[in-house]
Design a protein around this motif. Sequence first.
Motif, PDB file in Angstrom:
ATOM      1  N   ILE A   1       0.807  -1.178  -0.002  1.00 42.19           N
ATOM      2  CA  ILE A   1       0.033   0.014   0.193  1.00 42.19           C
ATOM      3  C   ILE A   1       0.786   1.120  -0.202  1.00 42.19           C
ATOM      4  CG2 ILE A   1      -0.204  -0.079   2.678  1.00 42.19           C
ATOM      5  CD1 ILE A   1      -2.828   1.127  -0.082  1.00 42.19           C
ATOM      6  N   VAL A   2       2.126   1.350   0.685  1.00 40.10           N
ATOM      7  CA  VAL A   2       2.773   2.416   0.655  1.00 40.10           C
ATOM      8  C   VAL A   2       3.272   2.564  -0.673  1.00 40.10           C
ATOM      9  CG1 VAL A   2       5.220   3.219   1.532  1.00 40.10           C
ATOM     10  CG2 VAL A   2       3.605   1.904   2.844  1.00 40.10           C
ATOM     11  N   ASP A   3       3.919   1.547  -1.317  1.00 34.58           N
ATOM     12  CA  ASP A   3       4.140   1.739  -2.799  1.00 34.58           C
ATOM     13  C   ASP A   3       3.150   2.391  -3.567  1.00 34.58           C
ATOM     14  OD1 ASP A   3       5.905   1.657  -4.998  1.00 34.58           O
ATOM     15  OD2 ASP A   3       5.032  -0.409  -5.599  1.00 34.58           O
ATOM     16  N   ALA A   4       2.103   1.771  -3.562  1.00 29.22           N
ATOM     17  CA  ALA A   4       0.916   2.310  -4.313  1.00 29.22           C
ATOM     18  C   ALA A   4       0.578   3.663  -4.376  1.00 29.22           C
ATOM     19  CB  ALA A   4      -0.353   1.245  -4.083  1.00 29.22           C
ATOM     20  N   VAL A   5       0.521   3.971  -2.862  1.00 28.39           N
ATOM     21  CA  VAL A   5      -0.105   5.478  -2.717  1.00 28.39           C
ATOM     22  C   VAL A   5       1.166   6.575  -3.227  1.00 28.39           C
ATOM     23  CG1 VAL A   5      -0.426   7.232  -0.919  1.00 28.39           C
ATOM     24  CG2 VAL A   5      -1.322   4.933  -0.676  1.00 28.39           C
ATOM     25  N   MET A   6       2.582   6.036  -2.830  1.00 28.97           N
ATOM     26  CA  MET A   6       3.651   6.936  -3.391  1.00 28.97           C
ATOM     27  C   MET A   6       3.634   7.120  -4.754  1.00 28.97           C
ATOM     28  SD  MET A   6       6.486   6.147  -0.559  1.00 28.97           S
ATOM     29  CE  MET A   6       7.556   7.570  -0.926  1.00 28.97           C
ATOM     30  N   MET A   7       3.489   6.088  -5.575  1.00 31.14           N
ATOM     31  CA  MET A   7       3.580   6.006  -6.805  1.00 31.14           C
ATOM     32  C   MET A   7       2.433   6.687  -7.605  1.00 31.14           C
ATOM     33  SD  MET A   7       6.823   5.142  -7.055  1.00 31.14           S
ATOM     34  CE  MET A   7       6.853   5.731  -8.752  1.00 31.14           C
ATOM     35  N   ARG A   8       1.287   6.530  -6.939  1.00 30.45           N
ATOM     36  CA  ARG A   8       0.173   7.238  -7.485  1.00 30.45           C
ATOM     37  C   ARG A   8       0.246   8.648  -7.615  1.00 30.45           C
ATOM     38  NH1 ARG A   8       0.101   2.588  -8.211  1.00 30.45           N
ATOM     39  NH2 ARG A   8       1.200   3.385  -9.812  1.00 30.45           N
ATOM     40  N   ILE A   9       0.776   9.150  -6.628  1.00 29.84           N
ATOM     41  CA  ILE A   9       1.327  10.893  -6.292  1.00 29.84           C
ATOM     42  C   ILE A   9       2.023  11.074  -7.532  1.00 29.84           C
ATOM     43  CG2 ILE A   9       2.281  12.434  -4.776  1.00 29.84           C
ATOM     44  CD1 ILE A   9       1.350  11.047  -2.647  1.00 29.84           C
ATOM     45  N   VAL A  10       3.062  10.167  -7.822  1.00 32.61           N
ATOM     46  CA  VAL A  10       3.970  10.444  -8.739  1.00 32.61           C
ATOM     47  C   VAL A  10       3.188  10.603 -10.206  1.00 32.61           C
ATOM     48  CG1 VAL A  10       6.032   9.646 -10.037  1.00 32.61           C
ATOM     49  CG2 VAL A  10       6.008   9.631  -7.496  1.00 32.61           C
ATOM     50  N   ASP A  11       2.448   9.803 -10.313  1.00 33.46           N
ATOM     51  CA  ASP A  11       1.750   9.436 -11.771  1.00 33.46           C
ATOM     52  C   ASP A  11       0.856  10.650 -11.974  1.00 33.46           C
ATOM     53  OD1 ASP A  11       3.174   6.904 -12.096  1.00 33.46           O
ATOM     54  OD2 ASP A  11       1.301   5.647 -11.551  1.00 33.46           O
ATOM     55  N   ALA A  12       0.265  11.025 -10.848  1.00 29.96           N
ATOM     56  CA  ALA A  12      -0.630  12.367 -11.054  1.00 29.96           C
ATOM     57  C   ALA A  12       0.051  13.563 -11.204  1.00 29.96           C
ATOM     58  CB  ALA A  12      -1.175  12.404  -9.606  1.00 29.96           C
ATOM     59  N   ILE A  13       1.377  13.712 -10.601  1.00 31.26           N
ATOM     60  CA  ILE A  13       2.084  15.066 -11.013  1.00 31.26           C
ATOM     61  C   ILE A  13       2.729  14.633 -12.348  1.00 31.26           C
ATOM     62  CG2 ILE A  13       3.942  16.225 -10.228  1.00 31.26           C
ATOM     63  CD1 ILE A  13       3.543  15.347  -7.442  1.00 31.26           C
ATOM     64  N   LEU A  14       3.211  13.490 -12.644  1.00 29.08           N
ATOM     65  CA  LEU A  14       3.592  13.259 -14.129  1.00 29.08           C
ATOM     66  C   LEU A  14       2.459  13.646 -15.349  1.00 29.08           C
ATOM     67  CD1 LEU A  14       5.888  10.057 -13.899  1.00 29.08           C
ATOM     68  CD2 LEU A  14       6.625  12.471 -14.432  1.00 29.08           C
ATOM     69  N   ALA A  15       1.126  13.456 -14.829  1.00 31.24           N
ATOM     70  CA  ALA A  15      -0.008  13.798 -15.901  1.00 31.24           C
ATOM     71  C   ALA A  15       0.083  15.086 -16.472  1.00 31.24           C
ATOM     72  CB  ALA A  15      -1.157  13.174 -15.301  1.00 31.24           C
ATOM     73  N   ILE A  16       0.692  16.044 -15.290  1.00 33.74           N
ATOM     74  CA  ILE A  16       0.810  17.321 -15.604  1.00 33.74           C
ATOM     75  C   ILE A  16       2.031  17.888 -16.671  1.00 33.74           C
ATOM     76  CG2 ILE A  16       0.457  19.802 -14.595  1.00 33.74           C
ATOM     77  CD1 ILE A  16      -0.568  18.391 -12.007  1.00 33.74           C
ATOM     78  N   PRO A  17       1.792  18.561 -17.505  1.00 32.79           N
ATOM     79  CA  PRO A  17       2.975  18.886 -18.333  1.00 32.79           C
ATOM     80  C   PRO A  17       3.965  19.756 -17.470  1.00 32.79           C
ATOM     81  CG  PRO A  17       1.190  19.443 -19.554  1.00 32.79           C
ATOM     82  CD  PRO A  17       0.689  19.001 -18.156  1.00 32.79           C
ATOM     83  N   ILE A  18       5.131  19.443 -17.480  1.00 28.39           N
ATOM     84  CA  ILE A  18       6.156  19.877 -16.369  1.00 28.39           C
ATOM     85  C   ILE A  18       6.340  21.251 -16.848  1.00 28.39           C
ATOM     86  CG2 ILE A  18       8.508  19.616 -15.529  1.00 28.39           C
ATOM     87  CD1 ILE A  18       6.801  17.644 -14.434  1.00 28.39           C
ATOM     88  N   LEU A  19       6.584  21.881 -18.008  1.00 24.56           N
ATOM     89  CA  LEU A  19       6.715  23.050 -18.326  1.00 24.56           C
ATOM     90  C   LEU A  19       5.625  24.054 -17.854  1.00 24.56           C
ATOM     91  CD1 LEU A  19       8.459  25.040 -19.654  1.00 24.56           C
ATOM     92  CD2 LEU A  19       7.486  24.590 -21.811  1.00 24.56           C
ATOM     93  N   PHE A  20       4.424  23.380 -18.159  1.00 18.75           N
ATOM     94  CA  PHE A  20       3.111  24.026 -17.689  1.00 18.75           C
ATOM     95  C   PHE A  20       3.196  24.265 -16.119  1.00 18.75           C
ATOM     96  CE2 PHE A  20      -1.314  24.098 -15.805  1.00 18.75           C
ATOM     97  CZ  PHE A  20      -1.722  25.067 -16.455  1.00 18.75           C
TER      98      PHE A  20
END
Length: 310
Positions: free
Chosen positions: A137-156
């Motif tokens: 569950i720790v891995d799932a929560v932490m990596m979903r946060i990463v995936d959510a931020i990656l969905a936003i264009p970094i330059l934007f």
Amino acid sequence: MTRPLALETDVGPTPPAEPTLGAITSTKPKSMFRLGLEVFVQNRLAVAGIVVVAVAVLFCFVGPLVYPTDQVTVHLLNANLPPGPGHPLGTDSSGYDVLGRLMVGGQVSLIVGFAAAAVATIVGTIWGAIAGFFGGIVDAVMMRIVDAILAIPILFLLLFLVTIVTPSLPVMIVVIGLTAWLVPARLVRGESLTLRVREYVQAVRVMGGSSWRSVTRHIMPNVIGTVIVNATFQVADAILLVAYLGFLGLGISPPATDWGGMLSKGTQFVFLNYWWLIYPPGIAIILVVVAVNLVGDGLRDSVEVRLQRR
């Protein structure tokens, strides 16, 4: 009657000679560090990249001591002078010496590039190592946060952050670093998932060692090769991001500048053929970014050889 003497062939086979110390030493396998270093040195492009980066650092930080210029006071009478005596690369629209401006702007670009890459690497390594080691569950929560931020264009995301805060050297380092840690986190997490099932990590648990000790003493040191390789590419990306922001007018506040800001200012005079305002910062950005990427390619080859040896 005398007995005939025994021939040498009747004595028997001669025992093999014992190996000497020199022969033993010559067959000793090379260390992983030396093997990786040899592979890196054989990559001439990577060596050339290191030379270019070293020259850029000396140019930006030692150059102003050899060629001091005034980069604070505006000199409108000397605006847009072509290259000539006293100004080897001419002056810009504010009368600043372009060569001295190139050195000062390079300081900002290089400092932000290396410091932001360090922030991104440290945050991403810790995040990925914890997620990969604990799993579940720790891995799932932490990596979903990463995936959510990656969905936003970094330059934007970067443009949004620099519009709500005043751009300065520390702010740009933190902003770029905290938007670039996502890729290192995913890489380290993947390595941690494979390392946590190794015997030496399991032995720490059996012996009563803490999870933090397993992460800091066993997981993170074994992913250092991947982290270093990715850090070089993070430097190149950070320098480009600084150039993007400076080109869009969202970089560091005047009278300070960076290579992107110089390039943006020079494009205003592109139709007047003021080439000395465009080519120097553009060439500097290209050379440093390509050189850092070449160093990263050489480090990647060295790490792959060390992993094969391991």
